[in-house]
Write a protein that holds these residues in place. Structure first.
Motif, PDB file in Angstrom:
ATOM      1  N   LYS A  25       0.821  -1.090  -0.096  1.00  0.00           N
ATOM      2  CA  LYS A  25      -0.060   0.047   0.193  1.00  0.00           C
ATOM      3  C   LYS A  25       0.794   1.216   0.086  1.00  0.00           C
ATOM      4  CE  LYS A  25      -3.203   1.071   3.291  1.00  0.00           C
ATOM      5  NZ  LYS A  25      -4.234   0.657   4.403  1.00  0.00           N
ATOM      6  N   TRP A  26       1.881   1.248   0.715  1.00  0.00           N
ATOM      7  CA  TRP A  26       2.885   2.459   0.878  1.00  0.00           C
ATOM      8  C   TRP A  26       3.470   2.410  -0.468  1.00  0.00           C
ATOM      9  CZ3 TRP A  26       8.182   3.244   0.405  1.00  0.00           C
ATOM     10  CH2 TRP A  26       8.584   4.470   1.106  1.00  0.00           C
ATOM     11  N   TYR A  27       3.787   1.237  -1.158  1.00  0.00           N
ATOM     12  CA  TYR A  27       4.499   1.775  -2.409  1.00  0.00           C
ATOM     13  C   TYR A  27       3.369   2.509  -3.631  1.00  0.00           C
ATOM     14  CZ  TYR A  27       8.991  -0.470  -2.373  1.00  0.00           C
ATOM     15  OH  TYR A  27      10.201  -0.784  -2.261  1.00  0.00           O
ATOM     16  N   VAL A  28       2.357   2.071  -3.426  1.00  0.00           N
ATOM     17  CA  VAL A  28       1.283   2.300  -4.290  1.00  0.00           C
ATOM     18  C   VAL A  28       0.929   3.995  -3.991  1.00  0.00           C
ATOM     19  CG1 VAL A  28      -1.295   2.715  -4.677  1.00  0.00           C
ATOM     20  CG2 VAL A  28      -0.054   0.445  -4.494  1.00  0.00           C
ATOM     21  N   TYR A  29       0.984   4.376  -2.831  1.00  0.00           N
ATOM     22  CA  TYR A  29       0.753   5.916  -2.557  1.00  0.00           C
ATOM     23  C   TYR A  29       1.895   6.778  -2.958  1.00  0.00           C
ATOM     24  CZ  TYR A  29      -3.586   5.176   0.139  1.00  0.00           C
ATOM     25  OH  TYR A  29      -4.616   4.885   0.496  1.00  0.00           O
ATOM     26  N   LYS A  30       3.100   6.004  -2.742  1.00  0.00           N
ATOM     27  CA  LYS A  30       4.247   6.666  -3.046  1.00  0.00           C
ATOM     28  C   LYS A  30       4.506   7.072  -4.566  1.00  0.00           C
ATOM     29  CE  LYS A  30       9.211   5.983  -2.500  1.00  0.00           C
ATOM     30  NZ  LYS A  30      10.439   5.208  -2.270  1.00  0.00           N
ATOM     31  N   THR A  64       2.078   7.158  -6.699  1.00  0.00           N
ATOM     32  CA  THR A  64       0.886   7.896  -6.938  1.00  0.00           C
ATOM     33  C   THR A  64       1.518   9.444  -6.823  1.00  0.00           C
ATOM     34  OG1 THR A  64      -0.869   6.376  -6.119  1.00  0.00           O
ATOM     35  CG2 THR A  64      -1.581   8.659  -6.866  1.00  0.00           C
ATOM     36  N   GLY A  65       2.135   9.575  -5.470  1.00  0.00           N
ATOM     37  CA  GLY A  65       2.242  10.621  -5.203  1.00  0.00           C
ATOM     38  C   GLY A  65       3.577  11.309  -6.071  1.00  0.00           C
ATOM     39  N   MET A  66       4.646  10.506  -6.481  1.00  0.00           N
ATOM     40  CA  MET A  66       5.478  11.032  -7.411  1.00  0.00           C
ATOM     41  C   MET A  66       4.855  11.396  -8.778  1.00  0.00           C
ATOM     42  SD  MET A  66       8.493   8.123  -6.277  1.00  0.00           S
ATOM     43  CE  MET A  66       9.420   8.533  -7.702  1.00  0.00           C
ATOM     44  N   LEU A  67       3.915  10.494  -9.251  1.00  0.00           N
ATOM     45  CA  LEU A  67       3.352  10.860 -10.670  1.00  0.00           C
ATOM     46  C   LEU A  67       2.795  12.251 -10.599  1.00  0.00           C
ATOM     47  CD1 LEU A  67       1.707   7.556 -11.626  1.00  0.00           C
ATOM     48  CD2 LEU A  67       3.504   8.811 -13.019  1.00  0.00           C
ATOM     49  N   ILE A  68       1.896  12.520  -9.254  1.00  0.00           N
ATOM     50  CA  ILE A  68       1.159  13.777  -9.335  1.00  0.00           C
ATOM     51  C   ILE A  68       2.076  14.976  -9.288  1.00  0.00           C
ATOM     52  CG2 ILE A  68      -0.318  15.224  -7.917  1.00  0.00           C
ATOM     53  CD1 ILE A  68      -1.910  12.557  -7.288  1.00  0.00           C
ATOM     54  N   ALA A  71      -7.984  -1.086  -4.318  1.00  0.00           N
ATOM     55  CA  ALA A  71      -8.952  -1.046  -5.100  1.00  0.00           C
ATOM     56  C   ALA A  71      -9.430   0.381  -5.294  1.00  0.00           C
ATOM     57  CB  ALA A  71     -10.182  -1.946  -4.487  1.00  0.00           C
ATOM     58  N   LYS A  72      -9.555   0.996  -4.466  1.00  0.00           N
ATOM     59  CA  LYS A  72     -10.101   2.678  -4.602  1.00  0.00           C
ATOM     60  C   LYS A  72      -9.026   3.319  -5.243  1.00  0.00           C
ATOM     61  CE  LYS A  72     -12.505   3.911  -0.291  1.00  0.00           C
ATOM     62  NZ  LYS A  72     -12.154   4.414   1.068  1.00  0.00           N
ATOM     63  N   TYR A  73      -7.886   2.920  -5.129  1.00  0.00           N
ATOM     64  CA  TYR A  73      -6.410   3.699  -5.869  1.00  0.00           C
ATOM     65  C   TYR A  73      -6.843   3.286  -7.453  1.00  0.00           C
ATOM     66  CZ  TYR A  73      -2.103   3.960  -7.986  1.00  0.00           C
ATOM     67  OH  TYR A  73      -1.013   4.312  -8.809  1.00  0.00           O
ATOM     68  N   TRP A  74      -7.165   2.061  -7.714  1.00  0.00           N
ATOM     69  CA  TRP A  74      -7.511   1.710  -9.210  1.00  0.00           C
ATOM     70  C   TRP A  74      -8.641   2.120  -9.743  1.00  0.00           C
ATOM     71  CZ3 TRP A  74      -3.471   0.735 -11.795  1.00  0.00           C
ATOM     72  CH2 TRP A  74      -2.242  -0.071 -11.246  1.00  0.00           C
TER      73      TRP A  74
END
Lengths: 330, 113
Positions: A5-10, A12-16, B5-8
């Motif tokens: 989850k932490w990776y996903v947020y990281k 996303t944050g970098m992309l934004i 899932a929310k993220y996607w």
């Protein structure tokens, strides 16, 4: 799972952040004032080394060279309506590198080059009747001269006569259809220089002679017919104004030198403040870099277009707003 | 797992918005950009205007290239001449009309006007 989850947020944050940075940086990297708006819903007639003048709210341009032929067709651009009209053909031999100027509501085009010879013949254009009339020829042939109308007279000077660059000036009197030599220009001989007129004072600079881009800058007072030297175009370290085949114009009391040639076509734009005798760089011309373009200015609005970049002949027209912030999207 | 899932969902929504906007922009700018002409009745003759969509790009009150204020004698001649200009533009050529273009198409000039 938490780690994922932490990776996903990281990510996303970098992309934004990357998106925000990339969308901002394109606007922030250029601090110079001035905005360009592309007017070319329709592209005009591609050509360079054209000649023309602006009378009231109509820009007139004609002759020139399109890469294959020397041209004689003549067009009018309506500033308010943003449309073109093809007017009466220029009556002289097709040519480029002629001069064009306006004196008391009448347009003049003459001198230039027909592909073989430098020319002397001169014509006036009546905007009301859409007719051309031949006038007295310029006493010496030349191309790439400067021409301007001020205080009821026309002036033509500098240029190239086929063998040498020139520094002589001639004054045309419409009242008796005669040319007389005007002495007193203290600058060097040159071709492809630029002028602009602010409050009946004519500023002259740039141009090239024997491969040297000239750095002197002059003002002509038509009431005394005298030339005065101003601040050199390379006086300040950051000045990069020297060039040839540029366009000069005036908007709301400031003078401008734009585009031109400096070992290749350039698109930089400089603004001259006549009170401070200082220059400031503006947002560069937004379209393709170009030389031998034309500028139509009615004093408060200006349009720059045509010209060429290398062997590509251009037909687009952009309006320049010198005091606006630059916007990419218009 | 739920937040992934929310993220996607968020990403898919965001991408479709961007895509939708760019398609909308595309159709908006390419819409109705064909050149066409309109004959203008000038009482004692005819002229034409070349339009691109709703916008006038060339307004020709007098016969192009000719000195003075010669208008087209007939609606047909104005229309035919406008057609020549559009053909040139669509062929990627300069819209300049030469004297020969007009004489080749029997457009009368130097007439009574």
């Amino acid at each position: 799972m938490n780690k994922r989850k932490w990776y996903v947020y990281k990510i996303t944050g970098m992309l934004i952040m990357a998106m925000v940075i990339s969308s901002c940086s394109s606007e922030d990297e250029d601090d110079d004032l001035g905005n360009w708006v592309d007017k070319s819903v329709f592209d005009g007639s591609a050509r360079s080394s054209i000649s023309g003048f602006t009378i009231n709210n109509v820009g007139y341009m004609g002759v020139g060279y399109d890469g294959d032929d020397y041209l004689s067709s003549f067009w009018a651009y309506d500033i308010e309506g943003d449309y073109w009209s093809q007017k009466a053909d220029f009556p002289g031999v097709a040519r480029n590198a002629a001069v064009g100027f306006e004196v008391d509501g009448v347009g003049y085009i003459g001198s230039g080059y027909d592909g073989v010879d430098e020319l002397t013949d001169f014509y006036r254009y009546n905007t009301v009747s859409n007719t051309w009339t031949e006038i007295a020829p310029l006493p010496t042939a030349r191309r790439n001269a400067v021409g301007f109308g001020v205080n009821g007279f026309g002036y033509v000077g500098t240029g190239y006569d086929g063998e040498n660059d020139r520094k002589d000036f001639w004054k045309y009197n419409p009242a008796n259809d005669t040319w007389t030599e005007l002495v007193g220009f203290g600058g060097n001989k040159r071709r492809s220089a630029t002028t602009f007129t602010i409050n009946e004072q004519v500023y002259l600079g740039t141009g090239v002679s024997n491969g040297i881009y000239l750095d002197d800058f002059w003002v002509f007072d038509p009431t005394t017919e005298s030339w005065t030297k101003k601040l050199d175009l390379d006086e300040e370290d950051e000045y990069a104004i020297q060039r040839s085949n540029a366009v000069g114009f005036t908007v709301n009391g400031y003078g401008y030198i734009a585009c031109g040639e400096l070992s290749g076509a350039t698109n930089t734009v400089w603004e001259y403040d006549p009170i401070l005798d200082e220059w400031e760089q503006k947002t560069s011309f937004e379209g393709a870099t170009r030389q031998d373009a034309i500028a139509f200015s009615n004093g408060s609005r200006v349009f720059i277009g045509m010209g060429r970049t290398g062997t590509l002949y251009l037909d687009d027209l952009d309006e320049f707003f010198p005091q606006d912030e630059y916007e990419e999207e218009d | 797992m739920i937040s992934t899932a929310k993220y996607w969902v968020f990403i898919v929504l965001f991408l479709s918005l961007v895509l939708g906007y760019s398609i909308y922009n595309q159709t908006f700018t390419s819409e109705n950009q064909n050149f066409h002409s309109q004959v203008v009745n000038l009482n004692d003759g005819y002229g034409y205007q070349i339009m691109r969509g709703e916008k006038i790009v060339i307004f020709q009150e007098f016969i192009p290239g000719f000195p003075g204020k010669q208008k087209f004698a007939t609606e047909d001649q104005a229309l035919k001449t406008a057609g020549l200009v559009i053909a040139k533009i669509e062929a990627g050529k300069s819209p300049v009309l030469k004297v020969s273009d007009l004489t080749d198409n029997n457009i009368s000039t130097g007439a009574a006007h």
